[in-house]
Motif scaffolding. Structure first.
Motif, PDB file in Angstrom:
ATOM      1  N   ASP A 213      -8.742   3.643  -3.707  1.00 33.66           N
ATOM      2  CA  ASP A 213      -9.832   4.851  -2.569  1.00 33.66           C
ATOM      3  C   ASP A 213      -9.424   5.766  -1.661  1.00 33.66           C
ATOM      4  O   ASP A 213      -9.730   6.446  -1.195  1.00 33.66           O
ATOM      5  CB  ASP A 213     -11.509   4.348  -2.822  1.00 33.66           C
ATOM      6  N   GLY A 214      -8.194   5.813  -1.056  1.00 35.58           N
ATOM      7  CA  GLY A 214      -7.637   5.843   0.234  1.00 35.58           C
ATOM      8  C   GLY A 214      -8.011   5.393   1.708  1.00 35.58           C
ATOM      9  O   GLY A 214      -7.587   5.902   2.611  1.00 35.58           O
TER      10      GLY A 214
ATOM     11  N   THR B 191      -5.044 -10.623  -0.047  1.00 42.17           N
ATOM     12  CA  THR B 191      -5.545  -9.045  -0.768  1.00 42.17           C
ATOM     13  C   THR B 191      -5.405  -8.811  -2.176  1.00 42.17           C
ATOM     14  O   THR B 191      -4.235  -9.164  -2.745  1.00 42.17           O
ATOM     15  CB  THR B 191      -5.446  -7.265  -0.503  1.00 42.17           C
ATOM     16  N   PRO B 192      -6.587  -9.319  -3.143  1.00 39.80           N
ATOM     17  CA  PRO B 192      -6.179  -9.006  -4.955  1.00 39.80           C
ATOM     18  C   PRO B 192      -5.413  -7.550  -5.344  1.00 39.80           C
ATOM     19  O   PRO B 192      -5.653  -6.296  -4.160  1.00 39.80           O
ATOM     20  CB  PRO B 192      -7.756  -8.748  -4.982  1.00 39.80           C
ATOM     21  N   ARG B 193      -5.011  -8.084  -6.124  1.00 35.62           N
ATOM     22  CA  ARG B 193      -3.418  -6.590  -6.058  1.00 35.62           C
ATOM     23  C   ARG B 193      -4.444  -5.347  -6.616  1.00 35.62           C
ATOM     24  O   ARG B 193      -3.657  -4.112  -5.484  1.00 35.62           O
ATOM     25  CB  ARG B 193      -2.666  -7.490  -6.919  1.00 35.62           C
ATOM     26  N   GLN B 194      -5.432  -5.835  -7.526  1.00 38.93           N
ATOM     27  CA  GLN B 194      -5.852  -4.496  -7.948  1.00 38.93           C
ATOM     28  C   GLN B 194      -7.012  -3.572  -6.464  1.00 38.93           C
ATOM     29  O   GLN B 194      -7.026  -2.216  -6.725  1.00 38.93           O
ATOM     30  CB  GLN B 194      -7.328  -4.786  -8.857  1.00 38.93           C
ATOM     31  N   GLU B 195      -6.577  -4.165  -5.758  1.00 33.24           N
ATOM     32  CA  GLU B 195      -6.933  -3.497  -4.278  1.00 33.24           C
ATOM     33  C   GLU B 195      -6.548  -2.958  -3.352  1.00 33.24           C
ATOM     34  O   GLU B 195      -6.816  -2.688  -2.076  1.00 33.24           O
ATOM     35  CB  GLU B 195      -8.449  -5.253  -3.199  1.00 33.24           C
ATOM     36  N   VAL B 196      -4.788  -3.039  -3.919  1.00 35.85           N
ATOM     37  CA  VAL B 196      -3.924  -2.673  -2.889  1.00 35.85           C
ATOM     38  C   VAL B 196      -3.341  -0.821  -3.855  1.00 35.85           C
ATOM     39  O   VAL B 196      -2.709  -1.232  -4.592  1.00 35.85           O
ATOM     40  CB  VAL B 196      -2.830  -3.406  -2.072  1.00 35.85           C
ATOM     41  N   ARG B 197      -2.939   0.449  -3.002  1.00 37.04           N
ATOM     42  CA  ARG B 197      -2.294   1.450  -3.740  1.00 37.04           C
ATOM     43  C   ARG B 197      -1.191   1.684  -3.116  1.00 37.04           C
ATOM     44  O   ARG B 197      -0.244   1.209  -3.645  1.00 37.04           O
ATOM     45  CB  ARG B 197      -3.438   2.585  -3.759  1.00 37.04           C
TER      46      ARG B 197
ATOM     47  N   THR C 109      -1.567   8.342   8.294  1.00 36.55           N
ATOM     48  CA  THR C 109      -0.480   7.699   9.185  1.00 36.55           C
ATOM     49  C   THR C 109      -0.280   7.670   8.002  1.00 36.55           C
ATOM     50  O   THR C 109       0.706   7.657   8.098  1.00 36.55           O
ATOM     51  CB  THR C 109      -0.926   6.769   9.893  1.00 36.55           C
ATOM     52  N   VAL C 110      -0.884   7.021   7.271  1.00 31.76           N
ATOM     53  CA  VAL C 110      -0.687   6.791   5.556  1.00 31.76           C
ATOM     54  C   VAL C 110      -0.366   8.173   4.893  1.00 31.76           C
ATOM     55  O   VAL C 110       0.358   8.691   4.280  1.00 31.76           O
ATOM     56  CB  VAL C 110      -1.640   6.344   4.663  1.00 31.76           C
ATOM     57  N   LYS C 111      -1.141   9.121   5.988  1.00 28.83           N
ATOM     58  CA  LYS C 111      -1.277  10.533   4.766  1.00 28.83           C
ATOM     59  C   LYS C 111      -0.011  11.479   5.197  1.00 28.83           C
ATOM     60  O   LYS C 111       0.704  12.071   4.591  1.00 28.83           O
ATOM     61  CB  LYS C 111      -2.197  11.145   5.056  1.00 28.83           C
ATOM     62  N   VAL C 112       0.586  11.173   6.393  1.00 33.54           N
ATOM     63  CA  VAL C 112       1.656  11.533   7.170  1.00 33.54           C
ATOM     64  C   VAL C 112       2.891  11.156   6.240  1.00 33.54           C
ATOM     65  O   VAL C 112       4.013  11.671   5.847  1.00 33.54           O
ATOM     66  CB  VAL C 112       1.496  11.188   8.064  1.00 33.54           C
TER      67      VAL C 112
ATOM     68  N   SER D 107       3.241  -5.242  16.158  1.00 35.04           N
ATOM     69  CA  SER D 107       4.596  -4.260  15.539  1.00 35.04           C
ATOM     70  C   SER D 107       2.537  -3.897  13.928  1.00 35.04           C
ATOM     71  O   SER D 107       1.655  -5.157  14.200  1.00 35.04           O
ATOM     72  CB  SER D 107       5.496  -4.844  13.844  1.00 35.04           C
ATOM     73  N   ALA D 108       2.217  -3.124  13.219  1.00 32.64           N
ATOM     74  CA  ALA D 108       0.723  -3.219  12.075  1.00 32.64           C
ATOM     75  C   ALA D 108       1.679  -3.593  10.625  1.00 32.64           C
ATOM     76  O   ALA D 108       2.538  -2.156  10.663  1.00 32.64           O
ATOM     77  CB  ALA D 108       0.834  -1.265  12.219  1.00 32.64           C
ATOM     78  N   LEU D 109       0.602  -3.963  10.431  1.00 29.14           N
ATOM     79  CA  LEU D 109       0.858  -2.720   8.373  1.00 29.14           C
ATOM     80  C   LEU D 109      -0.109  -2.673   8.408  1.00 29.14           C
ATOM     81  O   LEU D 109      -1.548  -3.441   8.484  1.00 29.14           O
ATOM     82  CB  LEU D 109       0.529  -5.289   7.594  1.00 29.14           C
ATOM     83  N   LEU D 110      -0.748  -1.512   7.520  1.00 37.20           N
ATOM     84  CA  LEU D 110      -1.338  -0.811   6.581  1.00 37.20           C
ATOM     85  C   LEU D 110      -1.602  -1.106   5.516  1.00 37.20           C
ATOM     86  O   LEU D 110      -0.395  -1.113   4.420  1.00 37.20           O
ATOM     87  CB  LEU D 110      -1.628   0.658   7.088  1.00 37.20           C
TER      88      LEU D 110
END
Length: 261
Positions: free
Chosen positions: A132-133, A186-192, A216-219, A124-127
């Protein structure tokens, strides 16, 4: 914070073996997600009187409880304890040493104002999407790196690769497998945003090559998790000659989870 989740069975003739949940807030702040993909057993005996959905519900329930309530435990420790609890629930009635005892892939994530923790075990995958996208996939790619001969048949895979050194690992009955998971933070501020996908949903990228992980994230954001699953089903139906799906099920259970932080 926005959370969207969709799941669909691969067939109406059998139960969905995926399991997913979120907890918000977790221990009063932030949140947690859990996603499991149960491994379909062979037709013959797997040494257990319970179904895979029974197993994923037990394991998933323990994972979400501990992820949400025990900030003092790492995700690896949470996975180990959850496997131990689940094994204890059927140790007296089942052969937990059987290579196909009920098992699952696992994705865990937990976040607060300072950091985002992750754990991935099997395919399974985590993105992880940055502000910045940019999208970073967190994958356990051991299955992809196996010599083809080790997956030539279920018997060979079970004997030589499944939960074996040099093979691949799943959450089954041995708590020590938690040390094999891909973990980090990952630092929280680096994750949207975060997205978790079972391999039935990640086929859009990994099997059909319709887009990369950023696509994938865009979809997921534009069409929702169900939109991604619908796209996968359309591609599966169109792949009549099994060009893209040479191995495995034509339609697999598919689950997708999007968390906008």
């Amino acid at each position: 914070m926005r959370i969207e989740l969709a799941t669909a069975p691969g067939s109406s003739e059998r139960p969905n073996e995926d399991w997913a949940s979120t907890a918000v807030p977790a221990a009063g702040r932030g949140g947690a997600l859990v996603l499991l993909d149960g491994v379909t057993p062979p037709q013959d005996d797997d040494g257990c009187v319970h179904t895979v959905p029974w197993f994923t519900a037990r394991l998933g329930g323990a994972l979400v409880e501990l992820s949400a309530s025990r900030r003092d435990l790492t995700l690896s420790e949470i996975l180990a304890e959850s496997i131990r609890r689940t094994a204890d629930a059927h140790r007296s009635s089942c052969d937990l040493s059987h290579p196909r005892t009920p098992q699952a892939t696992a994705v865990l994530a937990r976040w607060d104002q300072e950091r985002v923790e992750h754990l991935v075990l099997s395919d399974s995958a985590l993105l992880v999407e940055a502000p910045d996208g940019t999208v970073r996939p967190i994958l356990d790619d051991r299955l992809d790196r196996l010599p083809p001969g080790l997956l030539a048949s279920e018997e060979i895979a079970d004997t030589r690769a499944r939960n074996k050194e040099g093979g691949f690992f799943t959450a089954a009955a041995d708590p020590l497998v938690s040390s094999r998971a891909v973990t980090g933070e990952t630092p929280r501020q680096e994750v949207r945003a975060l997205a978790a996908l079972t391999d039935g949903a990640s086929r859009w990228t990994e099997k059909f090559r319709e887009g990369d992980w950023t696509d994938t994230v865009k979809v997921l954001r534009q069409e929702g998790p169900q939109g991604l699953i619908d796209r996968v089903r359309d591609l599966e139906r169109a792949d009549v000659d099994r060009v893209h799906l040479r191995r495995g099920k034509r339609h697999d259970d598919a689950t997708a989870l999007l968390v906008e932080l």
